[in-house]
Design an enzyme around this catalytic site. Structure first.
Site, mmCIF file in Angstrom:
data_model
loop_
_atom_site.group_PDB
_atom_site.id
_atom_site.type_symbol
_atom_site.label_atom_id
_atom_site.label_comp_id
_atom_site.label_asym_id
_atom_site.label_seq_id
_atom_site.Cartn_x
_atom_site.Cartn_y
_atom_site.Cartn_z
ATOM 1 N N MET A 79 0.850 -1.195 0.000
ATOM 2 C CA MET A 79 0.000 0.000 0.000
ATOM 3 C C MET A 79 0.888 1.249 0.000
ATOM 4 O O MET A 79 0.428 2.342 0.353
ATOM 5 C CB MET A 79 -0.944 -0.005 1.200
ATOM 6 C CG MET A 79 -1.921 -1.189 1.145
ATOM 7 S SD MET A 79 -3.477 -0.905 1.991
ATOM 8 C CE MET A 79 -2.935 -0.626 3.652
ATOM 9 N N GLY A 80 2.164 1.097 -0.389
ATOM 10 C CA GLY A 80 3.059 2.242 -0.498
ATOM 11 C C GLY A 80 3.628 2.666 0.843
ATOM 12 O O GLY A 80 3.622 1.910 1.806
ATOM 13 N N HIS A 98 9.684 -3.305 3.187
ATOM 14 C CA HIS A 98 9.274 -3.545 1.794
ATOM 15 C C HIS A 98 10.499 -3.848 0.920
ATOM 16 O O HIS A 98 10.448 -4.707 0.033
ATOM 17 C CB HIS A 98 8.553 -2.315 1.227
ATOM 18 C CG HIS A 98 7.277 -1.976 1.931
ATOM 19 N ND1 HIS A 98 7.160 -0.894 2.773
ATOM 20 C CD2 HIS A 98 6.058 -2.585 1.934
ATOM 21 C CE1 HIS A 98 5.928 -0.832 3.253
ATOM 22 N NE2 HIS A 98 5.233 -1.853 2.765
ATOM 23 N N GLN A 117 -10.357 -2.597 2.350
ATOM 24 C CA GLN A 117 -9.879 -3.269 3.567
ATOM 25 C C GLN A 117 -9.854 -2.354 4.788
ATOM 26 O O GLN A 117 -9.386 -2.755 5.845
ATOM 27 C CB GLN A 117 -8.507 -3.909 3.325
ATOM 28 C CG GLN A 117 -7.345 -2.939 3.141
ATOM 29 C CD GLN A 117 -6.076 -3.668 2.735
ATOM 30 O OE1 GLN A 117 -5.942 -4.135 1.605
ATOM 31 N NE2 GLN A 117 -5.109 -3.792 3.642
ATOM 32 N N ARG A 123 2.413 2.280 9.792
ATOM 33 C CA ARG A 123 1.525 2.853 10.812
ATOM 34 C C ARG A 123 2.258 3.174 12.124
ATOM 35 O O ARG A 123 1.631 3.725 13.026
ATOM 36 C CB ARG A 123 0.344 1.917 11.070
ATOM 37 C CG ARG A 123 -0.681 1.947 9.930
ATOM 38 C CD ARG A 123 -1.923 1.173 10.288
ATOM 39 N NE ARG A 123 -3.023 1.392 9.385
ATOM 40 C CZ ARG A 123 -3.543 0.474 8.566
ATOM 41 N NH1 ARG A 123 -3.018 -0.730 8.524
ATOM 42 N NH2 ARG A 123 -4.570 0.758 7.793
#
Ligand code: PAF
Length: 211
Positions: free
Chosen positions: A30-31, A37, A61, A189
């Site tokens: 999701m970038g 990543h 989602q 997050r």
């Protein structure tokens, strides 16, 4: 590295690589890319000749009180990072490309039993949103392998199950969790944590290891 926004363009490139006999990997994200990543891209590069990274903040989602609007969107930074680590193609579709009739009206994929337990019990619809978009991405790209982080372990299990149940011809690989110096798993997050929460968070990992 090329950036592609349209499914039709992506498929043309995949077809050309297939004609050359190349093996293709997909890393769905999701970038807001970080070292976690990057390690998934490296893992994909070990298993394929060409690596496609998708960046798509999937509205399906996110629950109604979750952070869809605020989720960090950093496409310029992501593009630079992916170029630096030699990814071959960035697929960054707009929402209407993935959900032409709107995500509220799309056909969904529900993985039985596994979606409503653990994290899924607190986030109704979340794993159906994940399973739906991952199925779509796998159908769009048709990769030989796809790589997901072990950090989201329930997600990895849900995806392995959907691939088995729907007989999708792709190998699913898990990439190890990458941690900060104090043991906190890297996550987009983490920026939501207050300084006190950030200090406390690694204690969870410590306690789990002790247990
Ligand atoms: O783990 C993520 O970033 C997302 O849940 C995924 C797998 C890219 C689906 O949107």
């Amino acid at each position: 590295m090329q950036t592609v926004n349209r499914i039709v363009t992506l498929r043309e490139q995949v077809r050309a690589w297939r004609k050359e006999g190349l093996r293709i990997a997909l890393v769905p994200t999701m970038g807001n890319l970080h070292k976690g990543h990057v390690s998934l891209v490296a893992h994909a590069q070990d298993h394929a000749d060409r690596v496609i990274v998708s960046v798509f903040v999937n509205p399906l989602q996110f629950g109604p009180t979750e952070d869809y609007e605020d989720y960090p969107r950093t496409l310029e930074h992501d593009t630079q990072l992916l170029t630096k680590v030699n990814a071959n193609l960035l697929f960054a579709p707009p929402v209407y490309e993935i959900y032409p009739a709107g995500h509220e009206h799309t056909t969904t994929v529900e993985v039985a039993d596994l979606s409503g337990i653990l994290c899924g019990a607190f986030r109704p619809g979340h794993f159906t949103g994940v399973a739906t978009v991952v199925t779509k991405l796998l159908n769009i790209v048709a990769p030989d392998v796809a790589v997901f982080g072990e950090k989201d372990f329930q997600q990895l299990i849900v995806i392995r199950r959907l691939v088995a149940d729907l007989c999708l011809p792709v190998e699913i690989l898990g990439g190890p969790t990458i941690r900060d110096h104090d043991g906190l798993a890297l996550s987009s997050r983490n920026k939501y944590l207050s300084p006190r929460e950030r200090d406390l968070a690694p204690k969870l990992y410590e306690s789990l290891k002790l247990a």
